[in-house]
Write a protein that holds these residues in place. Structure first.
Motif, PDB file in Angstrom:
ATOM      1  N   GLU A  36       0.923  -1.262  -0.116  1.00 27.71           N
ATOM      2  CA  GLU A  36      -0.005  -0.026   0.051  1.00 27.71           C
ATOM      3  C   GLU A  36       0.685   1.368  -0.184  1.00 27.71           C
ATOM      4  O   GLU A  36       0.637   2.272  -0.721  1.00 27.71           O
ATOM      5  N   CYS A  37       1.929   1.377   0.726  1.00 26.96           N
ATOM      6  CA  CYS A  37       2.934   2.369   0.924  1.00 26.96           C
ATOM      7  C   CYS A  37       3.465   2.553  -0.656  1.00 26.96           C
ATOM      8  O   CYS A  37       3.500   3.676  -1.074  1.00 26.96           O
ATOM      9  N   VAL A  38       4.054   1.531  -1.318  1.00 28.52           N
ATOM     10  CA  VAL A  38       4.604   1.725  -2.614  1.00 28.52           C
ATOM     11  C   VAL A  38       3.599   2.362  -3.658  1.00 28.52           C
ATOM     12  O   VAL A  38       3.690   3.084  -4.229  1.00 28.52           O
ATOM     13  N   ARG A  39       2.270   1.795  -3.509  1.00 27.58           N
ATOM     14  CA  ARG A  39       1.046   2.270  -4.496  1.00 27.58           C
ATOM     15  C   ARG A  39       1.088   3.845  -4.319  1.00 27.58           C
ATOM     16  O   ARG A  39       0.908   4.623  -5.122  1.00 27.58           O
ATOM     17  N   GLU A  40       1.288   4.310  -3.216  1.00 28.08           N
ATOM     18  CA  GLU A  40       1.069   5.823  -2.642  1.00 28.08           C
ATOM     19  C   GLU A  40       2.087   6.445  -3.037  1.00 28.08           C
ATOM     20  O   GLU A  40       2.171   7.387  -3.882  1.00 28.08           O
ATOM     21  N   LEU A  41       3.337   5.869  -2.749  1.00 28.39           N
ATOM     22  CA  LEU A  41       4.444   6.631  -2.968  1.00 28.39           C
ATOM     23  C   LEU A  41       5.110   6.377  -4.406  1.00 28.39           C
ATOM     24  O   LEU A  41       5.536   7.556  -5.067  1.00 28.39           O
ATOM     25  N   GLY A  42       4.916   5.367  -5.220  1.00 32.74           N
ATOM     26  CA  GLY A  42       5.145   5.350  -6.419  1.00 32.74           C
ATOM     27  C   GLY A  42       3.972   4.967  -7.649  1.00 32.74           C
ATOM     28  O   GLY A  42       4.096   4.282  -8.323  1.00 32.74           O
ATOM     29  N   GLY A  43       2.967   6.040  -7.344  1.00 36.07           N
ATOM     30  CA  GLY A  43       1.997   5.956  -8.391  1.00 36.07           C
ATOM     31  C   GLY A  43       2.226   5.977  -9.793  1.00 36.07           C
ATOM     32  O   GLY A  43       1.376   5.655 -10.738  1.00 36.07           O
ATOM     33  N   GLN A  44       3.281   6.638 -10.313  1.00 38.40           N
ATOM     34  CA  GLN A  44       3.809   6.838 -11.517  1.00 38.40           C
ATOM     35  C   GLN A  44       4.347   5.592 -11.973  1.00 38.40           C
ATOM     36  O   GLN A  44       4.737   5.268 -13.118  1.00 38.40           O
ATOM     37  N   LEU A  45       4.998   4.562 -11.203  1.00 39.73           N
ATOM     38  CA  LEU A  45       5.632   3.423 -11.610  1.00 39.73           C
ATOM     39  C   LEU A  45       4.745   2.320 -12.301  1.00 39.73           C
ATOM     40  O   LEU A  45       3.462   2.133 -11.810  1.00 39.73           O
ATOM     41  N   GLY A  46       5.162   1.293 -12.920  1.00 38.46           N
ATOM     42  CA  GLY A  46       4.529   0.520 -13.534  1.00 38.46           C
ATOM     43  C   GLY A  46       4.489  -0.844 -12.485  1.00 38.46           C
ATOM     44  O   GLY A  46       5.139  -0.861 -11.341  1.00 38.46           O
ATOM     45  N   GLU A  47       3.640  -1.760 -12.898  1.00 37.30           N
ATOM     46  CA  GLU A  47       3.668  -2.968 -11.862  1.00 37.30           C
ATOM     47  C   GLU A  47       4.861  -3.580 -11.511  1.00 37.30           C
ATOM     48  O   GLU A  47       5.220  -3.746 -10.196  1.00 37.30           O
ATOM     49  N   ASP A  48       5.665  -3.810 -12.325  1.00 36.34           N
ATOM     50  CA  ASP A  48       7.062  -4.367 -12.182  1.00 36.34           C
ATOM     51  C   ASP A  48       7.939  -3.665 -11.400  1.00 36.34           C
ATOM     52  O   ASP A  48       8.661  -4.052 -10.486  1.00 36.34           O
ATOM     53  N   GLN A  49       7.919  -2.382 -11.717  1.00 39.64           N
ATOM     54  CA  GLN A  49       8.621  -1.618 -10.732  1.00 39.64           C
ATOM     55  C   GLN A  49       8.245  -1.253  -9.352  1.00 39.64           C
ATOM     56  O   GLN A  49       9.129  -1.087  -8.412  1.00 39.64           O
ATOM     57  N   ASP A  51       6.843  -3.863  -7.783  1.00 33.86           N
ATOM     58  CA  ASP A  51       7.167  -4.991  -7.079  1.00 33.86           C
ATOM     59  C   ASP A  51       8.643  -5.002  -6.761  1.00 33.86           C
ATOM     60  O   ASP A  51       8.916  -5.548  -5.660  1.00 33.86           O
ATOM     61  N   ALA A  52       9.429  -4.440  -7.536  1.00 31.22           N
ATOM     62  CA  ALA A  52      10.798  -4.380  -7.445  1.00 31.22           C
ATOM     63  C   ALA A  52      10.933  -3.337  -6.204  1.00 31.22           C
ATOM     64  O   ALA A  52      11.933  -3.818  -5.277  1.00 31.22           O
ATOM     65  N   LEU A  53      10.491  -2.097  -6.162  1.00 37.38           N
ATOM     66  CA  LEU A  53      10.545  -1.245  -5.084  1.00 37.38           C
ATOM     67  C   LEU A  53      10.043  -1.956  -3.734  1.00 37.38           C
ATOM     68  O   LEU A  53      10.565  -1.700  -2.992  1.00 37.38           O
ATOM     69  N   VAL A  54       9.078  -2.754  -3.854  1.00 41.38           N
ATOM     70  CA  VAL A  54       8.508  -3.345  -2.378  1.00 41.38           C
ATOM     71  C   VAL A  54       9.582  -4.390  -2.115  1.00 41.38           C
ATOM     72  O   VAL A  54       9.693  -4.377  -0.915  1.00 41.38           O
ATOM     73  N   ASP A  55       9.996  -5.046  -3.008  1.00 34.07           N
ATOM     74  CA  ASP A  55      11.205  -6.092  -2.699  1.00 34.07           C
ATOM     75  C   ASP A  55      12.437  -5.316  -2.296  1.00 34.07           C
ATOM     76  O   ASP A  55      12.987  -5.980  -1.195  1.00 34.07           O
ATOM     77  N   LYS A  56      12.733  -4.396  -2.574  1.00 31.89           N
ATOM     78  CA  LYS A  56      13.670  -3.600  -2.087  1.00 31.89           C
ATOM     79  C   LYS A  56      13.580  -3.060  -0.656  1.00 31.89           C
ATOM     80  O   LYS A  56      14.570  -3.417   0.247  1.00 31.89           O
ATOM     81  N   LEU A  57      12.642  -2.522  -0.505  1.00 34.37           N
ATOM     82  CA  LEU A  57      12.237  -2.099   0.730  1.00 34.37           C
ATOM     83  C   LEU A  57      12.044  -3.133   1.912  1.00 34.37           C
ATOM     84  O   LEU A  57      12.471  -3.013   2.939  1.00 34.37           O
TER      85      LEU A  57
END
Length: 108
Positions: A36-49, A51-57
């Motif tokens: 949910e956090c990444v959906r809010e922070l990375g609204g401009q990102l694609g789904e794969d991006q 997912d990668a950011l969630v994994d990184k965090l």
């Protein structure tokens, strides 16, 4: 006889469903909060991006993110016998989302 065996198998399924979970309740709440956090922070990102950011965090928190396993667990948590745990998740997920936003809001 076959019907009794089938009923026995179907009736015992929820008792053993916990073995099918990939993540603990706490881990799942952390993952869902970070999603949910990444959906809010990375609204401009694609789904794969995302997912990668969630994994990184999550790796920074010591947890690996695997979307298929998360989706599988999400389906399992929907079973009626997990209603009380879903109540806990309803409190834990937003708390983890806020934690993620506080930790990472300035970066992304």
């Amino acid at each position: 006889m076959k019907i009794w065996i089938l009923l026995l198998v179907l009736a015992s399924r929820p008792l053993f469903a916990a073995q099918d979970f990939h993540y603990s309740l706490e881990q799942f709440a952390l993952i869902a909060g970070y999603e949910e956090c990444v959906r809010e922070l990375g609204g401009q990102l694609g789904e794969d991006q995302r997912d990668a950011l969630v994994d990184k965090l999550l790796r920074q928190r010591g947890l690996s993110y695997q979307p298929r396993r998360v989706d599988s667990d999400r389906r399992l948590w929907a079973y009626p016998e997990y209603a009380s745990q879903r109540g806990l998740l309803a409190y834990m997920i937003p708390a983890n989302k806020v934690d993620c936003l506080e930790r990472n809001g300035a970066r992304y």
